[in-house]
Scaffold this motif. Sequence first.
Motif, PDB file in Angstrom:
ATOM      1  N   LEU A 105       5.757  11.204   0.991  1.00 15.97           N
ATOM      2  CA  LEU A 105       5.797  10.073   0.061  1.00 15.97           C
ATOM      3  C   LEU A 105       7.074  10.107  -0.775  1.00 15.97           C
ATOM      4  N   ASN A 106       7.524  11.302  -1.142  1.00 15.18           N
ATOM      5  CA  ASN A 106       8.805  11.427  -1.847  1.00 15.18           C
ATOM      6  C   ASN A 106       9.948  10.905  -0.989  1.00 15.18           C
ATOM      7  N   ALA A 107       9.928  11.239   0.311  1.00 16.63           N
ATOM      8  CA  ALA A 107      10.984  10.785   1.218  1.00 16.63           C
ATOM      9  C   ALA A 107      10.957   9.267   1.370  1.00 16.63           C
ATOM     10  N   GLY A 133      -7.142  13.490  14.093  1.00 16.75           N
ATOM     11  CA  GLY A 133      -5.920  12.829  13.631  1.00 16.75           C
ATOM     12  C   GLY A 133      -6.135  11.664  12.696  1.00 16.75           C
ATOM     13  N   TYR A 134      -7.384  11.201  12.550  1.00 13.94           N
ATOM     14  CA  TYR A 134      -7.645  10.009  11.730  1.00 13.94           C
ATOM     15  C   TYR A 134      -7.253  10.236  10.273  1.00 13.94           C
ATOM     16  N   GLN A 135      -6.710   9.178   9.660  1.00 15.21           N
ATOM     17  CA  GLN A 135      -6.255   9.245   8.278  1.00 15.21           C
ATOM     18  C   GLN A 135      -7.035   8.256   7.417  1.00 15.21           C
ATOM     19  N   ASN A 136      -7.715   8.791   6.430  1.00 18.08           N
ATOM     20  CA  ASN A 136      -8.530   7.974   5.539  1.00 18.08           C
ATOM     21  C   ASN A 136      -7.633   7.308   4.498  1.00 18.08           C
ATOM     22  N   PRO A 137      -7.601   5.978   4.445  1.00 15.48           N
ATOM     23  CA  PRO A 137      -6.767   5.300   3.442  1.00 15.48           C
ATOM     24  C   PRO A 137      -7.066   5.734   2.012  1.00 15.48           C
ATOM     25  N   GLU A 138      -8.335   6.030   1.718  1.00 16.87           N
ATOM     26  CA  GLU A 138      -8.688   6.462   0.364  1.00 16.87           C
ATOM     27  C   GLU A 138      -8.041   7.804   0.026  1.00 16.87           C
ATOM     28  N   SER A 139      -7.915   8.670   1.023  1.00 18.16           N
ATOM     29  CA  SER A 139      -7.277   9.964   0.788  1.00 18.16           C
ATOM     30  C   SER A 139      -5.797   9.792   0.484  1.00 18.16           C
ATOM     31  N   TRP A 140      -5.160   8.848   1.161  1.00 15.04           N
ATOM     32  CA  TRP A 140      -3.767   8.567   0.860  1.00 15.04           C
ATOM     33  C   TRP A 140      -3.618   7.974  -0.547  1.00 15.04           C
ATOM     34  N   GLU A 141      -4.531   7.113  -0.931  1.00 13.63           N
ATOM     35  CA  GLU A 141      -4.502   6.550  -2.282  1.00 13.63           C
ATOM     36  C   GLU A 141      -4.648   7.659  -3.323  1.00 13.63           C
ATOM     37  N   ARG A 142      -5.530   8.614  -3.032  1.00 12.33           N
ATOM     38  CA  ARG A 142      -5.755   9.716  -3.955  1.00 12.33           C
ATOM     39  C   ARG A 142      -4.493  10.572  -4.093  1.00 12.33           C
ATOM     40  N   TRP A 143      -3.849  10.857  -2.967  1.00 12.99           N
ATOM     41  CA  TRP A 143      -2.618  11.635  -3.006  1.00 12.99           C
ATOM     42  C   TRP A 143      -1.559  10.906  -3.838  1.00 12.99           C
ATOM     43  N   GLN A 144      -1.396   9.609  -3.585  1.00 15.15           N
ATOM     44  CA  GLN A 144      -0.373   8.862  -4.301  1.00 15.15           C
ATOM     45  C   GLN A 144      -0.653   8.848  -5.802  1.00 15.15           C
ATOM     46  N   ALA A 145      -1.901   8.612  -6.180  1.00 16.41           N
ATOM     47  CA  ALA A 145      -2.252   8.565  -7.593  1.00 16.41           C
ATOM     48  C   ALA A 145      -1.965   9.897  -8.275  1.00 16.41           C
ATOM     49  N   THR A 146      -2.268  10.983  -7.587  1.00 14.59           N
ATOM     50  CA  THR A 146      -2.018  12.312  -8.150  1.00 14.59           C
ATOM     51  C   THR A 146      -0.528  12.556  -8.340  1.00 14.59           C
ATOM     52  N   LEU A 147       0.277  12.156  -7.362  1.00 12.14           N
ATOM     53  CA  LEU A 147       1.719  12.364  -7.444  1.00 12.14           C
ATOM     54  C   LEU A 147       2.349  11.509  -8.539  1.00 12.14           C
ATOM     55  N   VAL A 148       1.850  10.297  -8.706  1.00  8.49           N
ATOM     56  CA  VAL A 148       2.358   9.436  -9.785  1.00  8.49           C
ATOM     57  C   VAL A 148       1.989  10.025 -11.140  1.00  8.49           C
ATOM     58  N   GLU A 149       0.735  10.478 -11.257  1.00  8.45           N
ATOM     59  CA  GLU A 149       0.265  11.041 -12.525  1.00  8.45           C
ATOM     60  C   GLU A 149       1.047  12.295 -12.908  1.00  8.45           C
ATOM     61  N   SER A 150       1.421  13.106 -11.900  1.00  5.39           N
ATOM     62  CA  SER A 150       2.154  14.346 -12.167  1.00  5.39           C
ATOM     63  C   SER A 150       3.651  14.121 -12.358  1.00  5.39           C
ATOM     64  N   GLY A 151       4.124  12.908 -12.028  1.00  8.18           N
ATOM     65  CA  GLY A 151       5.543  12.611 -12.149  1.00  8.18           C
ATOM     66  C   GLY A 151       6.339  12.890 -10.894  1.00  8.18           C
ATOM     67  N   ASP A 152       5.674  13.333  -9.838  1.00  5.68           N
ATOM     68  CA  ASP A 152       6.380  13.609  -8.581  1.00  5.68           C
ATOM     69  C   ASP A 152       6.792  12.323  -7.876  1.00  5.68           C
ATOM     70  N   LEU A 153       6.109  11.228  -8.163  1.00  2.00           N
ATOM     71  CA  LEU A 153       6.519   9.890  -7.738  1.00  2.00           C
ATOM     72  C   LEU A 153       6.764   9.059  -8.991  1.00  2.00           C
ATOM     73  N   ASP A 154       7.826   8.282  -8.964  1.00  2.00           N
ATOM     74  CA  ASP A 154       8.127   7.452 -10.133  1.00  2.00           C
ATOM     75  C   ASP A 154       7.083   6.361 -10.340  1.00  2.00           C
ATOM     76  N   ALA A 155       6.595   5.822  -9.234  1.00  2.00           N
ATOM     77  CA  ALA A 155       5.623   4.731  -9.289  1.00  2.00           C
ATOM     78  C   ALA A 155       4.956   4.626  -7.921  1.00  2.00           C
ATOM     79  N   PRO A 156       3.826   3.934  -7.830  1.00  2.00           N
ATOM     80  CA  PRO A 156       3.209   3.719  -6.513  1.00  2.00           C
ATOM     81  C   PRO A 156       4.185   3.025  -5.570  1.00  2.00           C
ATOM     82  N   LEU A 157       4.107   3.383  -4.296  1.00  2.00           N
ATOM     83  CA  LEU A 157       4.976   2.754  -3.306  1.00  2.00           C
ATOM     84  C   LEU A 157       4.611   1.275  -3.142  1.00  2.00           C
ATOM     85  N   PRO A 158       5.564   0.435  -2.784  1.00  2.00           N
ATOM     86  CA  PRO A 158       5.281  -0.995  -2.609  1.00  2.00           C
ATOM     87  C   PRO A 158       4.165  -1.267  -1.605  1.00  2.00           C
TER      88      PRO A 158
END
Length: 339
Positions: A94-96, A296-321
């Motif tokens: 997500l950082n990349a 291999g299946y990817q749960n969209p909710e798990s991706w949302e959770r990862w993104q929210a955590t990274l935004v909250e910690s400052g590792d992402l500036d904001a949610p991706l578009p």
Amino acid sequence: MPLRRQVLAGTAAAAVLAALTFGAEAQETTKVTLALPSPGGIGYFALYNAIAEGYFAEEGIEVDVQSVNGSAQVLQVLAAGQAQFGHPGPGPLLNAREAGEDIVYIYNYFASSQFSLVAESDSGFSSPEDLKGKVVGVGTSDGAEVAFVRSIFDSYGMKDGEDYTFLTVGEGGMAVAGFMQDSIDAFASDTAGMATLRLRGIDLANLTPPEFKGYFGNGYAVTREFMEENRDVVEGFGRAIVRGMRFGTDPEHREETMENAKLGNPQQLEDKEFASALLDTYFYLTTPADPAKGYGYQNPESWERWQATLVESGDLDAPLPDLTRAYTNQFIEIWNAAE
């Protein structure tokens, strides 16, 4: 007949052997490079089964396995075209993407978190809430597993130093001693730690809440350009990995799976008893959260959770578009239809 590879060379040299073909029936071979974030054998058991049992060869794919230093470098070599497949973590990916790299997760390999909050199975503890007033052992005071377990307690409104206490006891045998001497009531464990505890006779209960298990780990990724221009290669790669998973988790092929893992890291297999315990842990980590969805299946909710955590910690500036551009499930049905 499967191709049996009894090669104890390094990962790159061993992997090149995967695409041997057969005389007049030989098909054209596509050579690809796979970048791993660290050298490993047992953790990538599906990959090395796919190599040693000839599944990649049957797909007309020759895999050159290269180990680099962490997920960031995996993503760098993917972006530079120096590797076609990589195995990064979701956070770095997500950082990349935030930095403008169009790299896509195609296969959720470590479907469960590689960190866990565990206690002895006969402790009577069944939830993190049961650890109020208790002592939680950690390997180091600032390890990633500490932050992971602290976030679990935070979700229950439990505060470090008030509702529970962390105690640095070390890894491996020291963690075992902590349980045996009753100096700790639970342990913040990584993958190897769980294997060691079980090997030493500590029967574990995993207290990690389901929503935290959803913080999945590393998986297979490619650039969007490669995915769109080489769909047949991506399909073949995933089919081989799924077949390697099924081969490995079949109890009849346990010894072969252990032997195949030597292709990636022969030293890891020197202590066979520990390696066997570690393999069981990796079976747990790579089992799909929802088996009906397939490997291999990817749960969209798990991706949302990862993104929210990274935004909250400052590792992402904001949610991706558009977070859905970071991953795809379009190949899952094709891969899991493999026999």
